[in-house]
Design a protein around this motif. Structure first.
Motif, PDB file in Angstrom:
ATOM      1  N   PHE A   1       0.820  -1.317   0.012  1.00  0.00           N
ATOM      2  CA  PHE A   1       0.176   0.168   0.500  1.00  0.00           C
ATOM      3  C   PHE A   1       1.030   0.938   0.128  1.00  0.00           C
ATOM      4  CE2 PHE A   1      -2.122   3.481   2.020  1.00  0.00           C
ATOM      5  CZ  PHE A   1      -3.537   3.792   1.398  1.00  0.00           C
ATOM      6  N   THR A   2       1.851   1.275   0.689  1.00  0.00           N
ATOM      7  CA  THR A   2       2.886   2.325   0.899  1.00  0.00           C
ATOM      8  C   THR A   2       3.421   2.404  -0.711  1.00  0.00           C
ATOM      9  OG1 THR A   2       3.296   1.817   3.304  1.00  0.00           O
ATOM     10  CG2 THR A   2       4.680   3.593   2.396  1.00  0.00           C
ATOM     11  N   LEU A   3       3.827   1.687  -1.102  1.00  0.00           N
ATOM     12  CA  LEU A   3       4.710   1.763  -2.207  1.00  0.00           C
ATOM     13  C   LEU A   3       3.479   2.512  -3.567  1.00  0.00           C
ATOM     14  CD1 LEU A   3       6.902  -1.389  -2.302  1.00  0.00           C
ATOM     15  CD2 LEU A   3       7.930   1.060  -2.326  1.00  0.00           C
ATOM     16  N   GLY A   4       2.346   2.016  -3.303  1.00  0.00           N
ATOM     17  CA  GLY A   4       2.039   2.302  -4.638  1.00  0.00           C
ATOM     18  C   GLY A   4       0.939   3.752  -3.707  1.00  0.00           C
ATOM     19  N   SER A   5       1.261   4.040  -2.954  1.00  0.00           N
ATOM     20  CA  SER A   5       0.745   5.843  -2.803  1.00  0.00           C
ATOM     21  C   SER A   5       2.106   6.091  -3.142  1.00  0.00           C
ATOM     22  CB  SER A   5       0.625   5.778  -0.989  1.00  0.00           C
ATOM     23  OG  SER A   5      -0.062   5.471  -0.389  1.00  0.00           O
ATOM     24  N   GLY A   6       3.511   6.547  -2.517  1.00  0.00           N
ATOM     25  CA  GLY A   6       4.812   6.547  -3.944  1.00  0.00           C
ATOM     26  C   GLY A   6       4.379   7.214  -5.356  1.00  0.00           C
ATOM     27  N   LEU A   7       3.403   5.975  -6.216  1.00  0.00           N
ATOM     28  CA  LEU A   7       3.787   5.880  -7.638  1.00  0.00           C
ATOM     29  C   LEU A   7       2.472   6.770  -7.818  1.00  0.00           C
ATOM     30  CD1 LEU A   7       4.062   1.719  -8.136  1.00  0.00           C
ATOM     31  CD2 LEU A   7       6.100   3.617  -9.024  1.00  0.00           C
ATOM     32  N   CYS A   8       1.852   6.506  -6.855  1.00  0.00           N
ATOM     33  CA  CYS A   8       0.069   7.738  -6.908  1.00  0.00           C
ATOM     34  C   CYS A   8       0.389   8.900  -7.153  1.00  0.00           C
ATOM     35  CB  CYS A   8      -0.981   7.663  -6.147  1.00  0.00           C
ATOM     36  SG  CYS A   8      -1.549   5.598  -6.289  1.00  0.00           S
ATOM     37  N   ALA A   9       1.607   9.351  -6.091  1.00  0.00           N
ATOM     38  CA  ALA A   9       1.801  10.977  -6.241  1.00  0.00           C
ATOM     39  C   ALA A   9       3.078  11.045  -7.188  1.00  0.00           C
ATOM     40  CB  ALA A   9       3.263  10.587  -4.015  1.00  0.00           C
ATOM     41  N   MET A  10       3.212   9.829  -8.436  1.00  0.00           N
ATOM     42  CA  MET A  10       4.641  10.442  -8.449  1.00  0.00           C
ATOM     43  C   MET A  10       3.576  10.287 -10.300  1.00  0.00           C
ATOM     44  SD  MET A  10       7.752   8.609  -7.872  1.00  0.00           S
ATOM     45  CE  MET A  10       7.607   7.299  -7.772  1.00  0.00           C
ATOM     46  N   ALA A  11       2.327   9.891 -10.171  1.00  0.00           N
ATOM     47  CA  ALA A  11       0.871   9.986 -11.912  1.00  0.00           C
ATOM     48  C   ALA A  11       1.605  10.903 -12.145  1.00  0.00           C
ATOM     49  CB  ALA A  11       0.092   9.781 -10.783  1.00  0.00           C
ATOM     50  N   GLY A  12       1.445  11.073 -13.745  1.00  0.00           N
ATOM     51  CA  GLY A  12       1.990  12.301 -14.540  1.00  0.00           C
ATOM     52  C   GLY A  12       0.418  12.174 -15.557  1.00  0.00           C
ATOM     53  N   SER A  13      -0.050  11.419 -15.511  1.00  0.00           N
ATOM     54  CA  SER A  13      -1.522  10.973 -16.426  1.00  0.00           C
ATOM     55  C   SER A  13      -2.045  10.125 -15.121  1.00  0.00           C
ATOM     56  CB  SER A  13      -1.265  10.418 -17.541  1.00  0.00           C
ATOM     57  OG  SER A  13      -1.137   9.006 -17.261  1.00  0.00           O
ATOM     58  N   ILE A  14      -4.247  10.872 -15.985  1.00  0.00           N
ATOM     59  CA  ILE A  14      -5.000   9.843 -15.257  1.00  0.00           C
ATOM     60  C   ILE A  14      -5.117   8.279 -15.378  1.00  0.00           C
ATOM     61  CG2 ILE A  14      -6.182   9.754 -16.861  1.00  0.00           C
ATOM     62  CD1 ILE A  14      -7.538   9.801 -13.298  1.00  0.00           C
ATOM     63  N   GLU A  15      -4.587   8.178 -16.089  1.00  0.00           N
ATOM     64  CA  GLU A  15      -4.538   6.170 -16.686  1.00  0.00           C
ATOM     65  C   GLU A  15      -3.245   5.730 -15.702  1.00  0.00           C
ATOM     66  OE1 GLU A  15      -5.943   8.188 -19.970  1.00  0.00           O
ATOM     67  OE2 GLU A  15      -4.224   8.538 -19.134  1.00  0.00           O
ATOM     68  N   GLN A  16      -1.715   6.295 -15.406  1.00  0.00           N
ATOM     69  CA  GLN A  16      -1.073   6.003 -14.508  1.00  0.00           C
ATOM     70  C   GLN A  16      -1.592   6.141 -13.250  1.00  0.00           C
ATOM     71  OE1 GLN A  16       2.214   8.400 -14.504  1.00  0.00           O
ATOM     72  NE2 GLN A  16       3.105   7.191 -16.801  1.00  0.00           N
ATOM     73  N   LEU A  17      -3.090   7.280 -13.090  1.00  0.00           N
ATOM     74  CA  LEU A  17      -3.266   7.147 -11.128  1.00  0.00           C
ATOM     75  C   LEU A  17      -3.795   6.253 -10.994  1.00  0.00           C
ATOM     76  CD1 LEU A  17      -3.247   8.532  -8.344  1.00  0.00           C
ATOM     77  CD2 LEU A  17      -5.198  10.087  -9.468  1.00  0.00           C
ATOM     78  N   ILE A  18      -4.914   5.725 -12.031  1.00  0.00           N
ATOM     79  CA  ILE A  18      -5.360   4.686 -11.950  1.00  0.00           C
ATOM     80  C   ILE A  18      -5.009   3.614 -11.557  1.00  0.00           C
ATOM     81  CG2 ILE A  18      -7.225   2.879 -13.283  1.00  0.00           C
ATOM     82  CD1 ILE A  18      -8.145   5.717 -14.442  1.00  0.00           C
ATOM     83  N   ALA A  19      -4.042   3.192 -12.195  1.00  0.00           N
ATOM     84  CA  ALA A  19      -3.118   1.657 -12.485  1.00  0.00           C
ATOM     85  C   ALA A  19      -2.547   1.339 -10.496  1.00  0.00           C
ATOM     86  CB  ALA A  19      -2.477   1.876 -13.342  1.00  0.00           C
ATOM     87  N   TYR A  20      -1.807   3.135 -10.402  1.00  0.00           N
ATOM     88  CA  TYR A  20      -1.269   2.309  -8.975  1.00  0.00           C
ATOM     89  C   TYR A  20      -2.267   3.130  -8.357  1.00  0.00           C
ATOM     90  CZ  TYR A  20       2.601   4.664 -12.080  1.00  0.00           C
ATOM     91  OH  TYR A  20       3.613   4.717 -13.196  1.00  0.00           O
ATOM     92  N   ARG A  21      -3.801   3.259  -7.913  1.00  0.00           N
ATOM     93  CA  ARG A  21      -4.458   2.787  -7.538  1.00  0.00           C
ATOM     94  C   ARG A  21      -4.931   1.598  -7.327  1.00  0.00           C
ATOM     95  NH1 ARG A  21      -6.525   6.118  -2.924  1.00  0.00           N
ATOM     96  NH2 ARG A  21      -8.480   5.671  -3.314  1.00  0.00           N
ATOM     97  N   VAL A  22      -4.846   0.876  -7.974  1.00  0.00           N
ATOM     98  CA  VAL A  22      -5.044  -0.738  -8.578  1.00  0.00           C
ATOM     99  C   VAL A  22      -4.095  -1.432  -7.560  1.00  0.00           C
ATOM    100  CG1 VAL A  22      -5.712  -2.800  -9.630  1.00  0.00           C
ATOM    101  CG2 VAL A  22      -6.065  -0.736  -9.942  1.00  0.00           C
TER     102      VAL A  22
END
Length: 490
Positions: free
Chosen positions: A93-114
């Protein structure tokens, strides 16, 4: 580093504070993040230049991935140890949070939220089972009440923290704040969580692993889409696929000696009655908690941060009443605190149904405080009753089962209330179309009126609850529970 079995003397309240802290921090982080995202959607629309239909998948994808992994939590805990899986879940969950914070597009954010959801989905059921096993005999209700605090505080504080971060920083900080919290939870957990003896488990129930996640995630998706239209292709596809998968899953699980989710626990009358009460109360509790921010923002035009502040009485009241509910459970069983809590929730729904365009922010203090108090009194006694109604050796599987069912029921509650709200807006539009504030106030008032009847139904079902009898695998209230054979490192 040596190990010794946790003795009965060590099973005092003072000796479980440290491991409980690790559990509470982990749960609080996961639940807080889910509710904080709700107020971030408008900002995400602006930053990414996408429609709400696209941006909302950052919430839907997270919920679906949680629903998919919940059925696996019990088997993984039994096979690899609850401590290991809990810590891995928090790390993911913590790693996913770090990825979400770095998302450059909504598609990336959705994938990292998964990815976030895959870790967050297993935290709550494992934490519930872990806490039950840590609790000293006769103190189960009080201990379960302690971890119930983050379960109610986090949803109420999420909009406050999320709203403040959005208005004073950026949406990225909703995820960045998880990084230090996750690290602290893992470090405390490594040092203090006891290594519960692993269960003897067969090979993984492959069919259950396939059809369980499909069933729960598809049903959660279909029901969520029902809030937009119950006859749309998305809604019908989700419900039909989820329903068929659920039927196959039930048939498979009932014919396995060691299933992924132990459905045979429904043979316990106390367990089944507790689940029914839980479903009804969830619609009243979590449906209301989801709709209140929408009401304050859409009907009263409050900002994200101001909305969170107005909801604070709910958080404070739940924090005060949660330990009281746990102590009442230890002394009186589930019936008294559950009925009492639902009476208070029903009263809060009645007060909310009376709101008008003239109601000031101070007029919400009492109903919100009552709602929080009712939640605090009833939630954990009901959860503890359900766990104690099952055989002790199935605790890990039971918490996974109830968590998976809760995901679907919560989606159902939100979808039903959203549908009712849309219907009432359409009904009042010809009369109040020129006054948006009055239109929304009347529509939300009718929606809250429905919750009065749902709360009343929960009260009636609450009278069916009785103290669980000693189940097979239990050794009695005054003796050490068999599932508490733990090893603690020094």
């Amino acid at each position: 580093m040596s190990s010794e079995t946790l003795s009965k003397d060590q099973q005092s309240m003072s000796h479980i504070i440290a491991p409980l802290l690790a559990i509470i921090v982990g749960m609080f982080m996961v639940i807080l993040d889910g509710t904080a995202m709700n107020v971030a959607l408008p900002r995400l629309q602006e930053d990414f230049g996408r429609t709400l239909n696209v941006v909302q998948w950052s919430v839907i994808g997270y919920a679906l991935s949680q629903a998919a992994v919940i059925p696996l939590a019990g088997w993984l805990s039994d096979r690899f140890g609850a401590k290991n899986i809990f810590l891995i879940s928090v790390v993911l969950f913590t790693l996913g949070s770090g990825l979400c914070a770095m998302a450059g597009s909504i598609e990336q954010l959705i994938a990292y939220r998964v990815i976030q959801g895959l870790g967050g989905g297993m935290v709550a059921p494992i934490a519930m089972a872990f806490t039950y096993r840590l609790a000293p005999p006769g103190k189960v209700g009080a201990v379960m009440g302690m971890i119930g605090i983050p379960m109610l505080l986090a949803p109420a504080l999420g909009p406050v923290i999320g709203g403040w971060l959005i208005e004073n920083a950026t949406w990225h900080w909703i995820f960045l704040i998880n990084l230090p919290i996750g690290v602290v939870a893992v470090l405390i957990g490594i040092k203090t969580l006891p290594a519960i003896s692993r269960q003897q488990v067969p090979t993984l129930d492959t069919l259950g692993m396939i059809f369980g996640p499909i069933a729960f995630s598809a049903l959660a998706y279909g029901v969520s889409e029902g809030g937009n239209s119950w006859t749309s292709a998305k809604t019908l596809t989700g419900i039909i696929v989820g329903g068929v998968a659920l039927i196959i899953f039930i048939i498979v699980e009932l014919n396995r000696k060691q299933p992924l989710l132990e459905l045979r626990v429904f043979r316990s009358g106390n367990f089944t009655k507790g689940i029914i009460v839980q479903w009804v109360s969830q619609i009243a509790l979590f449906g209301t908690m989801f709709m209140i921010p929408l009401f304050l923002i859409q009907a009263k035009n409050y900002g994200a941060f101001e909305t969170g502040v107005i909801m604070l009485p709910m958080a404070l009241a739940s924090a005060v009443c949660m330990p009281i509910g746990g102590k009442l459970y230890d002394k009186l069983g589930a019936r008294v605190p559950v009925i009492g809590g639902l009476v208070i929730v029903t009263l809060a729904a009645f007060l909310l149904s009376q709101v008008t365009t003239d109601t000031t922010k101070y007029g919400y203090i009492l109903p919100f405080a009552l709602l929080g108090a009712g939640m605090g009194l009833s939630m954990m006694p009901l959860n503890t009753h359900i766990i104690q109604s099952a055989p002790a050796n199935l605790v890990g599987r039971v918490t996974s089962l109830t968590a998976a069912l809760q995901q679907v029921v919560t989606s159902f509650a939100i979808a039903i209330l959203t549908t009712i709200l849309a219907n009432r807006i359409e009904h009042y539009a010809p009369t109040y179309g020129n006054d948006p504030s009055a239109l929304m106030s009347k529509s939300f008032g009718d929606m809250f009126s429905v919750l009065i009847y749902i709360g009343a139904a929960g009260i009636l079902f609450g009278f069916l609850l009785s103290r669980p009898k000693r189940q097979e695998g239990d050794s009695g209230e005054g003796s050490e529970k068999p599932e508490m054979t733990m090893m603690i490192n020094h």
